[in-house]
Design an enzyme around this catalytic site. Structure first.
Site, mmCIF file in Angstrom:
data_model
loop_
_atom_site.group_PDB
_atom_site.id
_atom_site.type_symbol
_atom_site.label_atom_id
_atom_site.label_comp_id
_atom_site.label_asym_id
_atom_site.label_seq_id
_atom_site.Cartn_x
_atom_site.Cartn_y
_atom_site.Cartn_z
ATOM 1 N N CYS A 87 0.883 -1.208 0.046
ATOM 2 C CA CYS A 87 -0.122 0.041 0.045
ATOM 3 C C CYS A 87 0.913 1.204 0.005
ATOM 4 O O CYS A 87 1.968 1.433 0.666
ATOM 5 C CB CYS A 87 -0.822 -0.046 1.226
ATOM 6 S SG CYS A 87 -2.187 1.420 1.357
ATOM 7 N N CYS A 91 0.339 4.945 7.027
ATOM 8 C CA CYS A 91 -0.371 4.719 8.376
ATOM 9 C C CYS A 91 0.612 3.867 9.250
ATOM 10 O O CYS A 91 0.924 2.780 9.049
ATOM 11 C CB CYS A 91 -1.767 4.030 8.044
ATOM 12 S SG CYS A 91 -2.693 4.524 6.758
ATOM 13 N N CYS A 94 0.503 0.237 10.323
ATOM 14 C CA CYS A 94 -0.089 -0.885 9.488
ATOM 15 C C CYS A 94 1.125 -1.679 8.721
ATOM 16 O O CYS A 94 1.979 -1.031 7.992
ATOM 17 C CB CYS A 94 -0.948 0.024 8.519
ATOM 18 S SG CYS A 94 -1.749 -1.418 7.204
ATOM 19 N N CYS A 131 -16.571 -9.619 5.490
ATOM 20 C CA CYS A 131 -15.664 -8.255 5.054
ATOM 21 C C CYS A 131 -14.561 -8.433 4.364
ATOM 22 O O CYS A 131 -13.749 -9.074 4.841
ATOM 23 C CB CYS A 131 -15.460 -7.619 6.481
ATOM 24 S SG CYS A 131 -15.009 -6.081 6.225
ATOM 25 N N CYS A 162 -19.568 -6.479 3.481
ATOM 26 C CA CYS A 162 -18.756 -5.446 4.120
ATOM 27 C C CYS A 162 -17.462 -5.252 3.164
ATOM 28 O O CYS A 162 -17.044 -6.258 2.733
ATOM 29 C CB CYS A 162 -18.669 -5.576 5.424
ATOM 30 S SG CYS A 162 -17.610 -4.184 6.103
ATOM 31 N N CYS A 222 -19.615 1.874 8.731
ATOM 32 C CA CYS A 222 -18.706 1.101 9.869
ATOM 33 C C CYS A 222 -17.613 2.040 9.948
ATOM 34 O O CYS A 222 -16.732 2.019 9.329
ATOM 35 C CB CYS A 222 -18.506 -0.168 9.369
ATOM 36 S SG CYS A 222 -17.191 -0.916 10.443
ATOM 37 N N ARG A 294 -18.066 -2.960 18.003
ATOM 38 C CA ARG A 294 -17.079 -4.193 17.765
ATOM 39 C C ARG A 294 -15.863 -4.333 18.356
ATOM 40 O O ARG A 294 -15.012 -3.234 18.341
ATOM 41 C CB ARG A 294 -16.648 -4.053 16.197
ATOM 42 C CG ARG A 294 -16.299 -5.559 15.804
ATOM 43 C CD ARG A 294 -15.973 -5.830 14.105
ATOM 44 N NE ARG A 294 -17.330 -5.283 13.627
ATOM 45 C CZ ARG A 294 -18.259 -6.233 13.313
ATOM 46 N NH1 ARG A 294 -17.974 -7.596 13.716
ATOM 47 N NH2 ARG A 294 -19.478 -6.150 12.537
HETATM 48 N N1 SAM Z 1 -6.898 0.401 3.265
HETATM 49 C C1 SAM Z 1 -7.946 0.576 3.449
HETATM 50 C C2 SAM Z 1 -7.915 1.635 4.667
HETATM 51 O O1 SAM Z 1 -7.126 2.144 5.447
HETATM 52 O O2 SAM Z 1 -9.080 2.278 4.812
HETATM 53 C C3 SAM Z 1 -8.752 -0.605 4.172
HETATM 54 C C4 SAM Z 1 -8.146 -1.569 5.169
HETATM 55 S S1 SAM Z 1 -7.344 -0.834 6.636
HETATM 56 C C5 SAM Z 1 -6.118 -2.234 6.943
HETATM 57 C C6 SAM Z 1 -8.475 -1.052 7.676
HETATM 58 C C7 SAM Z 1 -8.158 -0.792 9.193
HETATM 59 O O3 SAM Z 1 -7.591 -1.506 9.965
HETATM 60 C C8 SAM Z 1 -7.171 0.561 9.491
HETATM 61 O O4 SAM Z 1 -8.194 1.889 9.110
HETATM 62 C C9 SAM Z 1 -6.960 0.470 10.971
HETATM 63 O O5 SAM Z 1 -7.996 1.099 11.580
HETATM 64 C C10 SAM Z 1 -7.069 -1.079 11.060
HETATM 65 N N2 SAM Z 1 -5.966 -1.649 11.037
HETATM 66 C C11 SAM Z 1 -4.469 -1.602 10.493
HETATM 67 N N3 SAM Z 1 -3.664 -2.255 10.940
HETATM 68 C C12 SAM Z 1 -4.123 -2.081 12.453
HETATM 69 C C13 SAM Z 1 -3.322 -2.526 13.451
HETATM 70 N N4 SAM Z 1 -2.128 -3.041 13.283
HETATM 71 N N5 SAM Z 1 -3.759 -2.694 14.713
HETATM 72 C C14 SAM Z 1 -5.211 -2.336 14.579
HETATM 73 N N6 SAM Z 1 -6.040 -2.036 13.845
HETATM 74 C C15 SAM Z 1 -5.446 -1.951 12.509
HETATM 75 C C1 DTB Z 2 -11.217 -2.497 11.531
HETATM 76 O O1 DTB Z 2 -11.493 -1.704 12.205
HETATM 77 N N1 DTB Z 2 -10.355 -3.550 11.886
HETATM 78 C C2 DTB Z 2 -10.203 -4.519 10.931
HETATM 79 C C3 DTB Z 2 -11.238 -4.192 9.742
HETATM 80 N N2 DTB Z 2 -11.753 -2.947 10.356
HETATM 81 C C4 DTB Z 2 -10.851 -4.134 8.496
HETATM 82 C C5 DTB Z 2 -8.779 -4.652 10.529
HETATM 83 C C6 DTB Z 2 -7.692 -4.928 11.694
HETATM 84 C C7 DTB Z 2 -6.364 -5.107 11.017
HETATM 85 C C8 DTB Z 2 -5.458 -5.540 11.967
HETATM 86 C C9 DTB Z 2 -4.231 -5.853 11.353
HETATM 87 C C10 DTB Z 2 -4.088 -6.844 10.369
HETATM 88 O O2 DTB Z 2 -4.563 -7.765 10.440
HETATM 89 O O3 DTB Z 2 -3.436 -6.536 9.280
HETATM 90 FE FE1 SF4 Z 3 -2.983 1.333 3.452
HETATM 91 FE FE2 SF4 Z 3 -2.601 0.136 5.709
HETATM 92 FE FE3 SF4 Z 3 -3.290 2.591 5.503
HETATM 93 FE FE4 SF4 Z 3 -5.042 0.928 4.613
HETATM 94 S S1 SF4 Z 3 -4.497 1.015 6.732
HETATM 95 S S2 SF4 Z 3 -4.220 2.731 3.942
HETATM 96 S S3 SF4 Z 3 -3.792 -0.680 3.843
HETATM 97 S S4 SF4 Z 3 -1.337 1.628 4.897
#
Ligand code: SAM
Ligand code: DTB
Ligand code: SF4
Length: 347
Positions: A87, A91, A94, A131, A162, A222, A294
């Site tokens: 990506c 973030c 992430c 989802c 979702c 959501c 959730r």
């Molecule tokens: N890329 C898209 C976005 O950012 O909207 C969708 C996928 S993104 C992984 C969805 C959500 O997962 C993020 O907004 C964040 O709140 C959550 N998330 C990602 N990495 C995480 C982590 N290490 N611990 C907890 N939540 C996480």
């Molecule tokens: C949300 O709030 N939590 C989920 C879902 N929406 C997409 C994602 C959590 C991701 C946790 C880190 C991972 O597994 O990569």
């Molecule tokens: Fe990309 Fe992760 Fe940010 Fe979603 S949360 S936009 S997958 S870097």
């Protein structure tokens, strides 16, 4: 209709006053009201909830919960990462951001039949919603087309759908709606004041704009965030205020505990006290009485006693299945045993 004025007075009020204020608020929103300026939550109001003695806070949250939901029913969704890693965004939490050196490898969009097989398995295991998550800044039209087909076919299997695909441009939410999308997940992640410490490649307003598009297309919203990123209690309250003060609060509010992944900037952040996490769930329940709250990421390392407290505090949905997107989640068997122990039924 009678309105109850909230405000700084609440800081001095007794727990009984707090309870009656919010029972009234729950009844108002049950009647289909949107929030008036009098019903807005100030950050100070929410901090005052966090500061209540723990038993009073939980009792208050559970009272509101029981007034609006079956307290022994928890909705379960299963996640699938349909497009993993690589990506462009930054973030800080992430593992899927291309710029951080984590163990996640970039993969192309999954094939339709593989997605459908995963959805069928989720359904067989008792999930009611599936989802689909993609590690995109947002979908390009050539990305969206195959995802629309996935949504339509998952929906035809009798599952709620979702998707979480990043920022949406004008017209994309309508296409998702037409394909049969029930919920779109897009998190605010944290309070506006802390946001810039975590993400710089998209703004808070970008996120609000996407949520506005989802709402206008009549898709359920959501939206929630991540706790334990080093934010202050005020900032945790600030995130909840943003969500609760939306003209219509999200139908689903994921509260994630940061899953620390090696290679990401937030790896090594001081661990949040679990009781503070439970308080955040309780404050979400009280401020958004009609939303599903959730208990999201972070359950794998969470003692079942803390999870039970989260359910008591009003959490009423989880992610179910061994994997979230790229990180682990409790085994389905472990969750089944926990639900049996607590007398919880799956929705
Ligand atoms: N890329 C898209 C976005 O950012 O909207 C969708 C996928 S993104 C992984 C969805 C959500 O997962 C993020 O907004 C964040 O709140 C959550 N998330 C990602 N990495 C995480 C982590 N290490 N611990 C907890 N939540 C996480
Ligand atoms: C949300 O709030 N939590 C989920 C879902 N929406 C997409 C994602 C959590 C991701 C946790 C880190 C991972 O597994 O990569
Ligand atoms: Fe990309 Fe992760 Fe940010 Fe979603 S949360 S936009 S997958 S870097």
């Amino acid at each position: 209709m009678m309105r109850h004025k909230k405000g700084p007075k609440m800081l001095e009020s007794t727990v009984e006053n707090v309870i009656s204020t919010h029972n009234l608020k729950a009844n108002l929103s049950k009647a289909g009201d949107t929030l008036s300026s009098l019903d807005r939550w100030s950050v100070a109001d929410i901090v005052a909830l966090f500061e209540l003695p723990f038993s009073d806070l939980i009792n208050h949250a559970q009272t509101i919960h029981r007034a609006n939901f079956n307290p022994n029913a928890v909705q379960v969704s299963t996640l699938l990462s349909i497009k993993t890693g690589g990506c462009s965004e930054d973030c800080g939490y992430c593992p899927q951001a291309a710029r951080y050196h984590t163990e996640v490898e970039a993969e192309p969009l999954m094939q339709l039949e593989d997605v459908l097989a995963a959805a069928q398995e989720a359904k067989n295991n008792g999930a009611s919603r599936f989802c689909m998550g993609a590690a995109w800044r947002g979908p390009k039209q050539r990305d969206l087309d195959p995802v629309l087909q996935m949504i339509a076919e998952v929906k035809a299997m009798g599952l709620e759908t979702c998707a979480t695909l990043g920022m949406l441009k004008e017209g994309q939410a309508e296409q998702l709606k037409d394909a049969g999308l029930d919920y779109y997940n897009h998190n605010l992640d944290t309070a506006p004041e802390f946001y810039g410490d975590v993400i710089t490649t998209r703004t808070y307003q970008d996120r609000l704009d996407t949520l506005g598009r989802v709402r206008s297309a009549d898709i359920n919203v959501c939206s929630g965030g991540i706790i334990g990123m080093g934010e202050s209690r005020n900032q945790r309250a600030g995130l909840l205020a943003q969500l609760a003060n939306m003209e219509r609060p999200p139908e689903s509010v994921p509260i994630n505990l940061l899953t620390q992944v090696e290679g990401t900037p937030l790896h090594g952040t001081d661990e949040l006290d679990p009781i503070e996490f439970v308080r955040t769930i309780a404050a979400a329940r009280i401020t958004m009485p009609n939303s599903f709250v959730r208990l999201s990421a972070g359950r794998q390392s969470m003692h079942e006693g803390i999870q039970a407290l989260c359910f008591l505090a009003g959490a009423n949905s989880i992610f179910y299945g061994e994997k979230l997107l790229t990180t682990g989640n409790p085994e389905a068997e472990t969750d089944k045993k926990l639900f049996t122990k607590l007398g919880i039924n799956k929705i």
